[in-house]
Structures are given as structure tokens and as C-alpha cells.
Design a protein around this motif. Structure first.
Motif, PDB file in Angstrom:
ATOM      1  N   ARG A  50      51.375 -73.782   4.505  1.00 32.63           N
ATOM      2  CA  ARG A  50      51.611 -74.947   3.661  1.00 32.63           C
ATOM      3  C   ARG A  50      50.603 -76.059   3.984  1.00 32.63           C
ATOM      4  O   ARG A  50      50.151 -76.789   3.089  1.00 32.63           O
ATOM      5  CB  ARG A  50      53.045 -75.458   3.868  1.00 32.63           C
ATOM      6  CG  ARG A  50      54.107 -74.502   3.334  1.00 32.63           C
ATOM      7  CD  ARG A  50      53.998 -74.319   1.834  1.00 32.63           C
ATOM      8  NE  ARG A  50      54.921 -73.323   1.325  1.00 32.63           N
ATOM      9  CZ  ARG A  50      56.172 -73.571   0.949  1.00 32.63           C
ATOM     10  NH1 ARG A  50      56.652 -74.801   1.040  1.00 32.63           N
ATOM     11  NH2 ARG A  50      56.936 -72.601   0.497  1.00 32.63           N
ATOM     12  N   GLN A  51      50.245 -76.206   5.251  1.00 34.24           N
ATOM     13  CA  GLN A  51      49.230 -77.187   5.617  1.00 34.24           C
ATOM     14  C   GLN A  51      47.876 -76.817   5.028  1.00 34.24           C
ATOM     15  O   GLN A  51      47.102 -77.677   4.609  1.00 34.24           O
ATOM     16  CB  GLN A  51      49.121 -77.299   7.142  1.00 34.24           C
ATOM     17  CG  GLN A  51      50.318 -77.953   7.802  1.00 34.24           C
ATOM     18  CD  GLN A  51      50.090 -78.135   9.294  1.00 34.24           C
ATOM     19  OE1 GLN A  51      50.350 -77.233  10.083  1.00 34.24           O
ATOM     20  NE2 GLN A  51      49.599 -79.288   9.674  1.00 34.24           N
ATOM     21  N   HIS A  54      48.218 -77.344   0.972  1.00 35.31           N
ATOM     22  CA  HIS A  54      48.641 -78.657   0.490  1.00 35.31           C
ATOM     23  C   HIS A  54      48.033 -79.812   1.284  1.00 35.31           C
ATOM     24  O   HIS A  54      48.228 -80.973   0.927  1.00 35.31           O
ATOM     25  CB  HIS A  54      50.168 -78.776   0.525  1.00 35.31           C
ATOM     26  CG  HIS A  54      50.871 -77.790  -0.350  1.00 35.31           C
ATOM     27  ND1 HIS A  54      50.527 -77.569  -1.667  1.00 35.31           N
ATOM     28  CD2 HIS A  54      51.917 -76.951  -0.091  1.00 35.31           C
ATOM     29  CE1 HIS A  54      51.318 -76.643  -2.185  1.00 35.31           C
ATOM     30  NE2 HIS A  54      52.168 -76.245  -1.247  1.00 35.31           N
ATOM     31  N   ASN A  55      47.325 -79.494   2.390  1.00 37.68           N
ATOM     32  CA  ASN A  55      46.673 -80.513   3.210  1.00 37.68           C
ATOM     33  C   ASN A  55      47.665 -81.581   3.666  1.00 37.68           C
ATOM     34  O   ASN A  55      47.451 -82.781   3.512  1.00 37.68           O
ATOM     35  CB  ASN A  55      45.515 -81.159   2.432  1.00 37.68           C
ATOM     36  CG  ASN A  55      44.671 -82.067   3.324  1.00 37.68           C
ATOM     37  OD1 ASN A  55      44.599 -81.861   4.540  1.00 37.68           O
ATOM     38  ND2 ASN A  55      44.035 -83.074   2.731  1.00 37.68           N
ATOM     39  N   THR A  56      48.792 -81.133   4.233  1.00 37.79           N
ATOM     40  CA  THR A  56      49.826 -82.059   4.677  1.00 37.79           C
ATOM     41  C   THR A  56      49.953 -82.020   6.196  1.00 37.79           C
ATOM     42  O   THR A  56      49.670 -80.991   6.822  1.00 37.79           O
ATOM     43  CB  THR A  56      51.194 -81.685   4.068  1.00 37.79           C
ATOM     44  OG1 THR A  56      51.519 -80.330   4.431  1.00 37.79           O
ATOM     45  CG2 THR A  56      51.164 -81.797   2.559  1.00 37.79           C
ATOM     46  N   GLN A  64      59.262 -79.940   4.057  1.00 39.30           N
ATOM     47  CA  GLN A  64      59.216 -79.207   2.794  1.00 39.30           C
ATOM     48  C   GLN A  64      59.955 -77.881   2.917  1.00 39.30           C
ATOM     49  O   GLN A  64      60.749 -77.520   2.043  1.00 39.30           O
ATOM     50  CB  GLN A  64      57.751 -78.969   2.415  1.00 39.30           C
ATOM     51  CG  GLN A  64      57.536 -78.338   1.062  1.00 39.30           C
ATOM     52  CD  GLN A  64      56.066 -78.116   0.773  1.00 39.30           C
ATOM     53  OE1 GLN A  64      55.483 -77.150   1.259  1.00 39.30           O
ATOM     54  NE2 GLN A  64      55.457 -79.011   0.010  1.00 39.30           N
ATOM     55  N   ASN A 143      53.680 -69.422  -1.428  1.00 40.58           N
ATOM     56  CA  ASN A 143      53.410 -70.673  -2.119  1.00 40.58           C
ATOM     57  C   ASN A 143      54.653 -71.100  -2.890  1.00 40.58           C
ATOM     58  O   ASN A 143      55.042 -70.460  -3.875  1.00 40.58           O
ATOM     59  CB  ASN A 143      52.217 -70.507  -3.061  1.00 40.58           C
ATOM     60  CG  ASN A 143      51.808 -71.812  -3.722  1.00 40.58           C
ATOM     61  OD1 ASN A 143      52.390 -72.869  -3.449  1.00 40.58           O
ATOM     62  ND2 ASN A 143      50.812 -71.760  -4.580  1.00 40.58           N
ATOM     63  N   GLN A 145      55.149 -73.293  -4.984  1.00 35.77           N
ATOM     64  CA  GLN A 145      54.921 -73.649  -6.382  1.00 35.77           C
ATOM     65  C   GLN A 145      55.097 -72.459  -7.316  1.00 35.77           C
ATOM     66  O   GLN A 145      55.189 -72.634  -8.532  1.00 35.77           O
ATOM     67  CB  GLN A 145      53.513 -74.232  -6.542  1.00 35.77           C
ATOM     68  CG  GLN A 145      53.308 -75.546  -5.788  1.00 35.77           C
ATOM     69  CD  GLN A 145      51.885 -76.064  -5.915  1.00 35.77           C
ATOM     70  OE1 GLN A 145      50.987 -75.380  -6.399  1.00 35.77           O
ATOM     71  NE2 GLN A 145      51.662 -77.291  -5.467  1.00 35.77           N
ATOM     72  N   ASN A 233      43.805 -70.709   0.039  1.00 34.68           N
ATOM     73  CA  ASN A 233      43.720 -71.537  -1.163  1.00 34.68           C
ATOM     74  C   ASN A 233      43.301 -70.725  -2.388  1.00 34.68           C
ATOM     75  O   ASN A 233      43.754 -70.989  -3.495  1.00 34.68           O
ATOM     76  CB  ASN A 233      42.741 -72.684  -0.935  1.00 34.68           C
ATOM     77  CG  ASN A 233      43.375 -73.857  -0.202  1.00 34.68           C
ATOM     78  OD1 ASN A 233      43.923 -74.769  -0.813  1.00 34.68           O
ATOM     79  ND2 ASN A 233      43.329 -73.825   1.113  1.00 34.68           N
ATOM     80  N   SER A 255      38.661 -81.795  -1.119  1.00 33.29           N
ATOM     81  CA  SER A 255      40.081 -82.108  -0.947  1.00 33.29           C
ATOM     82  C   SER A 255      40.402 -82.500   0.496  1.00 33.29           C
ATOM     83  O   SER A 255      41.394 -83.184   0.746  1.00 33.29           O
ATOM     84  CB  SER A 255      40.937 -80.917  -1.361  1.00 33.29           C
ATOM     85  OG  SER A 255      40.812 -79.842  -0.446  1.00 33.29           O
TER      86      SER A 255
END
Length: 293
Positions: A50-51, A54-56, A64, A143, A145, A233, A255
């Protein structure tokens, strides 16, 4: 296993089919036994994923996953478990088979470490061709999404099949191949010498193999981490515009605000995962090989 000809069965057993089969069997067994740690650290792996896409920060990725609930936490765990076992079988078996062929070359034509690395490169190439579709399915499943449009494994497979082989199952094949061939080459080329150095400090063989696998895998994971981020990605989406490798890398770099630190977000968790899985796998495999030789 230190990478020398003697450690790989000696001159008398190089061409024997049973000896070659044992390498495949030992690779699969060692990977299967490390499947339990894979289950335990899968939430860590999913947090890293997820990191990557989503670059979180880690706390946002954990929050999440927490909101999605425990049922979805292990969505996508089947492909990595299957890959873990089959990957070890193919990787170790092919590398040992190729190494035995290379060892038949004239004496001193190529060093033991270079032979191991070259055999690892060939094994990594086959590995990429076989396992890219499984990794693609795994990344789509992980993912969040995609949960609504593709709620089941069957729906994911149907979507990828409809997109054709290259756009569907073999999405990001070039970066996967680069990562796997380089990673396998470095792993098999370095783990023997590292094991010898560690053993020279007085550690028993099993501990030396574990430390060797851990240190080697840690270094490789960090070095090739940007390729893993790129692959994640490129493979996470099951539809939309399919950009090429260069365009995807440029978009990823933008990004991440052109920051190496942001590009390596989640890298510390990769170290943890590598320490557990590859350390155990290396120790078990080396022990089985030494017993059979």
C-alpha cells in the motif's frame, strides 16, 4: 552450501538425475517450511504494498488496512504462498542444475562465485517467465481500489484474460525480469562467500547459513527496491491506460516528488520480511544439501 563444486555434489554426482532432483526437492521444502513466517508477515507485506502504490506513511497504510477489516487483510495471500513454494523449487533446482553444467567447464575458467552468480542469473530469467502472471494476480488482488469491480479471484482472472497476454498476465515483465535476474545472481553469488566469512567467526553451519541468507537478501532487497515499487505500480491496476516502462517510471518518480527517500518508503519493512523468510529458507536449504552430499 558455499558455491564450490565440492559443496554441490562433487565430480561424481554432477550429471546424476537424482542429484538434480534433490536440489528441486530441497528448494521446495525449504520454501514450504518458510510459508508459516510468510503468513505471519503477510500484513507487513501488504502494508509495504500500500505504501508503494499510494505513497503513504506507514501509519496511514496500517489505518487503511484496519478500516477494511480482518477478512480483507488476507485478500491476495494465496498467490504469494503458492509462489513461495514453487519459487523455491524452481529457483534452487534450476540454479543448481545450471551450476553443475558450468562446473564441467575447464578448471579455473570461471570462479566458483561467478559460476553461482551466472547460474542464478539463468534461474532468475526462467523464474520471471513463470511467475510474472502470479505476481500480476497478487498485486491486483492486494489493491483495495479493485475490491468493488473485481471482488473475487475468478473475476480478476477473467479481466486479465480479456486484456491479452502482454497487457494482462505479463504486465511489467521487463522490470520483473531485471529484478529477478539481478536479485538471483547477487543472492547465489554472494551467499556462499558471506557464509564462509560468518563461519570463520566461529558460528555453527546452520547459524552461518541463516545469517548469510539474511544479510544477502537484505542488501539485495534494498538495492532493487525501486524496481519492486515500479512493478507494484504497473501491475496494481487492472484497467485504464497501459503506459510503457519508461513512462511509468517517470510518473512514479514525479509522484514521489523526485525524492529517493519517498521512493524507498516501506523499505524498512522489506528488510524485516527478507530477514525472516530468506534467512530461514537459506538455512534449511543449505542443511538439506549438506546432508545429501
Amino acid at each position: 552450501m558455499t558455491g564450490s563444486a565440492a559443496d554441490n555434489g562433487g565430480d561424481g554426482g554432477r550429471g546424476h538425475p537424482v542429484v538434480r532432483f534433490q536440489s528441486f526437492l530441497h528448494g521446495g521444502t525449504s520454501s514450504l517450511l518458510s510459508a508459516l513466517p510468510t503468513l505471519l508477515v503477510f500484513p507487513v507485506y501488504k502494508t509495504v504494498f500500500r505504501q508503494q502504490i499510494h505513497n503513504t506513511p506507514v501509519h496511514q497504510a496500517v489505518r487503511q488496512l484496519y478500516k477494511e477489516g480482518p477478512v480483507k487483510l488476507y485478500r491476495g495471500v494465496a498467490p504469494p504462498l503458492l509462489m513461495r513454494t514453487l519459487n523455491g523449487t524452481l529457483l534452487f533446482g534450476l540454479q543448481d542444475t545450471l551450476l553443475r553444467q558450468l562446473s564441467c567447464s575447464p578448471p579455473n575458467a570461471i570462479s566458483a562465485s561467478a559460476s553461482s552468480a551466472l547460474a542464478g542469473f539463468g534461474a532468475g530469467l526462467v523464474e520471471a517467465a513463470v511467475f510474472t502472471p502470479l505476481e500480476r494476480v497478487q498485486n491486483v488482488l492486494q489493491n483495495g481500489q479493485n475490491d468493488r469491480q473485481l471482488p473475487t479471484l475468478k473475476s480478476v482472472l477473467a479481466r486479465l484474460r480479456s486484456q491479452g497476454r502482454v497487457r494482462g498476465y505479463y504486465r511489467a515483465f521487463l522490470p520483473v525480469t531485471a529484478r529477478n535476474t539481478l536479485g538471483s545472481s547477487l543472492y547465489f553469488g554472494l551467499k556462499g562467500p558471506v557464509c564462509d566469512v560468518v563461519a570463520g567467526q566461529g558460528l555453527p553451519p546452520l547459524a552461518s547459513s541463516f545469517v548469510s541468507g539474511t544479510v544477502t537478501s537484505m542488501a539485495i532487497s534494498l538495492t532493487l527496491y525501486p524496481l519492486s515499487v515500479l512493478v507494484a505500480n504497473m501491475q496494481a491496476q487492472a484497467g485504464g491506460e497501459m503506459k510503457g516502462v519508461r513512462a511509468c517510471w517517470q510518473a512514479l518518480w514525479r509522484s514521489r516528488q523526485r525524492s529517493v527517500v519517498l521512493l524507498y518508503r516501506g523499505g524498512s519493512l522489506v528488510i524485516l520480511r527478507s530477514c525472516i523468510t530468506w534467512g530461514i529458507t537459506t538455512a534449511i536449504y543449505d542443511r538439506q544439501q549438506k546432508r545429501s552430499n
